[in-house]
Design a protein around this motif. Sequence first.
Motif, PDB file in Angstrom:
ATOM      1  N   ALA A  22      45.562  39.879  -3.632  1.00 19.65           N
ATOM      2  CA  ALA A  22      44.509  39.007  -4.139  1.00 19.65           C
ATOM      3  C   ALA A  22      43.543  39.767  -5.012  1.00 19.65           C
ATOM      4  N   ALA A  23      43.154  39.143  -6.106  1.00 19.33           N
ATOM      5  CA  ALA A  23      42.145  39.747  -6.960  1.00 19.33           C
ATOM      6  C   ALA A  23      40.767  39.635  -6.334  1.00 19.33           C
ATOM      7  N   ALA A  24      40.568  38.593  -5.509  1.00 17.88           N
ATOM      8  CA  ALA A  24      39.270  38.401  -4.873  1.00 17.88           C
ATOM      9  C   ALA A  24      39.004  39.530  -3.887  1.00 17.88           C
ATOM     10  N   GLN A  25      37.739  39.943  -3.790  1.00 16.11           N
ATOM     11  CA  GLN A  25      37.371  41.014  -2.904  1.00 16.11           C
ATOM     12  C   GLN A  25      36.999  40.437  -1.542  1.00 16.11           C
ATOM     13  N   PRO A  26      37.403  41.085  -0.456  1.00 14.25           N
ATOM     14  CA  PRO A  26      37.085  40.566   0.867  1.00 14.25           C
ATOM     15  C   PRO A  26      35.601  40.674   1.161  1.00 14.25           C
ATOM     16  N   PRO A  27      35.108  39.865   2.093  1.00 11.92           N
ATOM     17  CA  PRO A  27      33.694  39.965   2.446  1.00 11.92           C
ATOM     18  C   PRO A  27      33.402  41.319   3.060  1.00 11.92           C
ATOM     19  N   ILE A  28      32.166  41.718   2.990  1.00 11.79           N
ATOM     20  CA  ILE A  28      31.797  43.039   3.489  1.00 11.79           C
ATOM     21  C   ILE A  28      30.621  42.902   4.439  1.00 11.79           C
ATOM     22  N   THR A  29      30.642  43.670   5.492  1.00 11.79           N
ATOM     23  CA  THR A  29      29.546  43.633   6.447  1.00 11.79           C
ATOM     24  C   THR A  29      28.387  44.474   5.921  1.00 11.79           C
ATOM     25  N   PRO A  30      27.148  44.189   6.347  1.00  8.53           N
ATOM     26  CA  PRO A  30      26.009  44.991   5.892  1.00  8.53           C
ATOM     27  C   PRO A  30      26.175  46.449   6.289  1.00  8.53           C
ATOM     28  N   GLU A  31      25.561  47.318   5.519  1.00 14.68           N
ATOM     29  CA  GLU A  31      25.640  48.736   5.834  1.00 14.68           C
ATOM     30  C   GLU A  31      24.983  48.999   7.180  1.00 14.68           C
ATOM     31  N   PRO A  32      25.720  49.570   8.139  1.00 16.48           N
ATOM     32  CA  PRO A  32      25.146  49.815   9.462  1.00 16.48           C
ATOM     33  C   PRO A  32      24.158  50.979   9.427  1.00 16.48           C
ATOM     34  N   GLY A 255      42.385  53.263  -1.143  1.00 18.39           N
ATOM     35  CA  GLY A 255      41.141  53.659  -1.784  1.00 18.39           C
ATOM     36  C   GLY A 255      39.998  53.622  -0.806  1.00 18.39           C
ATOM     37  N   LYS A 256      38.828  53.264  -1.302  1.00 18.00           N
ATOM     38  CA  LYS A 256      37.636  53.237  -0.481  1.00 18.00           C
ATOM     39  C   LYS A 256      36.761  52.072  -0.913  1.00 18.00           C
ATOM     40  N   ARG A 257      35.883  51.680  -0.019  1.00 19.95           N
ATOM     41  CA  ARG A 257      34.843  50.736  -0.393  1.00 19.95           C
ATOM     42  C   ARG A 257      33.504  51.423  -0.152  1.00 19.95           C
ATOM     43  N   LEU A 258      32.651  51.343  -1.157  1.00 20.89           N
ATOM     44  CA  LEU A 258      31.379  52.043  -1.104  1.00 20.89           C
ATOM     45  C   LEU A 258      30.237  51.047  -1.005  1.00 20.89           C
ATOM     46  N   THR A 262      22.539  53.653  -4.727  1.00 23.55           N
ATOM     47  CA  THR A 262      21.676  54.614  -5.420  1.00 23.55           C
ATOM     48  C   THR A 262      22.452  55.879  -5.764  1.00 23.55           C
ATOM     49  N   ASN A 263      21.834  56.707  -6.603  1.00 27.33           N
ATOM     50  CA  ASN A 263      22.424  57.998  -6.939  1.00 27.33           C
ATOM     51  C   ASN A 263      22.039  59.079  -5.933  1.00 27.33           C
ATOM     52  N   GLU A 264      21.462  58.683  -4.816  1.00 29.06           N
ATOM     53  CA  GLU A 264      21.092  59.633  -3.767  1.00 29.06           C
ATOM     54  C   GLU A 264      22.107  59.665  -2.633  1.00 29.06           C
ATOM     55  N   GLY A 265      23.004  58.695  -2.561  1.00 27.74           N
ATOM     56  CA  GLY A 265      24.005  58.702  -1.503  1.00 27.74           C
ATOM     57  C   GLY A 265      24.099  57.363  -0.819  1.00 27.74           C
ATOM     58  N   GLY A 266      24.833  57.312   0.286  1.00 32.13           N
ATOM     59  CA  GLY A 266      24.997  56.068   1.012  1.00 32.13           C
ATOM     60  C   GLY A 266      26.255  56.065   1.852  1.00 32.13           C
ATOM     61  N   ALA A 267      26.713  54.881   2.204  1.00 32.02           N
ATOM     62  CA  ALA A 267      27.803  54.729   3.163  1.00 32.02           C
ATOM     63  C   ALA A 267      29.122  54.423   2.470  1.00 32.02           C
ATOM     64  N   THR A 300      37.993  51.185   7.827  1.00 37.53           N
ATOM     65  CA  THR A 300      37.920  51.943   9.063  1.00 37.53           C
ATOM     66  C   THR A 300      36.565  52.632   9.164  1.00 37.53           C
ATOM     67  N   VAL A 301      36.465  53.541  10.114  1.00 34.12           N
ATOM     68  CA  VAL A 301      35.184  54.162  10.418  1.00 34.12           C
ATOM     69  C   VAL A 301      34.449  54.631   9.166  1.00 34.12           C
ATOM     70  N   GLN A 302      33.167  54.558   9.250  1.00 38.31           N
ATOM     71  CA  GLN A 302      32.322  54.777   8.079  1.00 38.31           C
ATOM     72  C   GLN A 302      31.883  56.233   7.962  1.00 38.31           C
ATOM     73  N   GLY A 303      31.897  56.741   6.735  1.00 42.54           N
ATOM     74  CA  GLY A 303      31.363  58.059   6.450  1.00 42.54           C
ATOM     75  C   GLY A 303      30.162  57.949   5.526  1.00 42.54           C
ATOM     76  N   ARG A 304      29.712  59.099   5.037  1.00 47.01           N
ATOM     77  CA  ARG A 304      28.551  59.129   4.156  1.00 47.01           C
ATOM     78  C   ARG A 304      28.930  59.795   2.832  1.00 47.01           C
ATOM     79  N   VAL A 305      28.312  59.307   1.761  1.00 45.89           N
ATOM     80  CA  VAL A 305      28.471  59.909   0.440  1.00 45.89           C
ATOM     81  C   VAL A 305      27.160  60.603   0.108  1.00 45.89           C
ATOM     82  N   ARG A 306      27.239  61.852  -0.308  1.00 46.92           N
ATOM     83  CA  ARG A 306      26.011  62.597  -0.605  1.00 46.92           C
ATOM     84  C   ARG A 306      26.204  63.403  -1.880  1.00 46.92           C
ATOM     85  N   ASN A 307      25.104  63.601  -2.604  1.00 48.28           N
ATOM     86  CA  ASN A 307      25.194  64.295  -3.891  1.00 48.28           C
ATOM     87  C   ASN A 307      24.662  65.721  -3.830  1.00 48.28           C
TER      88      ASN A 307
END
Length: 468
Positions: A22-32, A255-258, A262-267, A300-307
């Motif tokens: 599907a081209a449509a993107q699945p719903p996403i839960t809020p960032e925990p 792949g991943k879902r981000l 921001t340019n400071e990081g996130g989940a 799956t389990v969530q990680g962090r992105v940091r710059n």
Amino acid sequence: MPRQLIVTALVTAIAATMPLVAAAQPPITPEPPIDPIACGWWGCTDQAPVLPVAIPDAVALPESPPGGWSADDPPPRSELLYWHDFDSDGVVNWADNCVIVPNSDQAAAIRPANAADPVNPSSHALATAWKASNPGAMYRVSDELGEACSNYNDNWRRTMVAFRVSSNDRKRDIFKFLGQGGPMFGENTLTLAVPTCSRLDTVMNILEWGLHIPEGLIANALKALLTPAITDHFGCSTGILARLAEELGQLVWAGKRLYTPTNEGGAITNRFFAPVTEVGVFDPLIKAMPWLFPGGTGQTVQGRVRNDAVSPWDGRNSIAIDWRDVSDTGIGLRGNRWPITDQSLSELLNAMIGVGQVAGPGIEGQIIRALPIALGNIMKMIPIIRDLDVQYLIYDSCRALQEGFTPCTAEIALRRPADGATRWYQEGWMPFSTVDPDILHQTAWELSHFNEMQPAFYNLPSNVGIDN
């Protein structure tokens, strides 16, 4: 059987397994919320990972003029990779608008009238803001690209392929050429990724080290024993068997879902099993197992992105995708926190058992419960697995090349509790794109652009053999 027929048959077979992506993107839960800070062998989870390898002192990047480099005000010759020509098209890297896709004419990208931004608005805003603050960076936003690798047509896929068919040494040079992590990826951004090996003997070296065997003893013997007629197919850049593993790996690890805005990081979460969890026909299956897919996706389990990370190759900045700081969102492990890294192998097997233990009721739960519990317990009984009970850290180190395309190098740190020895390896690559995350679109493009899947299109040698 001609190579083209083999690759065409391979990609056709893969495409046939997922006719309804599907081209449509699945719903996403809020960032925990972020888990409490935890500290281990690889540092604390509010900082970039601490690696067991000497990090070189970074040479400061040259300060560019306000408008960026030009023929009248070029970068210093001390930046050797700036003055190299990766694609042998007669244009040095710092001036090339398609740095790894040949285009001696340097024709600028053509933005169609009223064309939308090629990536989502959040990602585009982060990219343009970052480049405005770093005008001398080797990163290119969409309007700085050439038509040969443009984001306004499917030519951006050439950049991804050119990276994939490069030797491991060339991939490293491209990564070092960039010198900076670049912009983040945008809020609620789905990516397309292709898990890519670095060198096949690296996997063997990791096992040798974990088993206290002199590094290279087995790997070098195998290389001396096997003929190129065999090893060429295992080459990480262009070997047909490596290519098969990449295509199949993409189906499992798409792949991943981000989340990060921001340019400071996130989940971030991993995007697993996309052909199942993102195809409409499987919706009843997902809804029947909310305990396994509480967000309706294969995340799956969530990680962090940091710059704030650095690369051990040059000491310069990179973006870290760090899996130590994880949440219980994704695969139903409510109330449990099992990191997928910064642990020992036996703890990973315990996590497999834990997945089985949270399976829901009914026959489907019994089936899903039985397999990971059995695998986890059986593998813990195997002597060679017990001897490999090292503590490990797996993370990605990323630098953006052009808007919508970010190559990441997958790295692993190891510690043997028996003697306290530590090692660090670069185990693979994760080039991923945010322009178009649909696997089926990528597969269709590969089928109709066979010549553009070959190293020769990018002025590269075939790069066969397990050292490439």
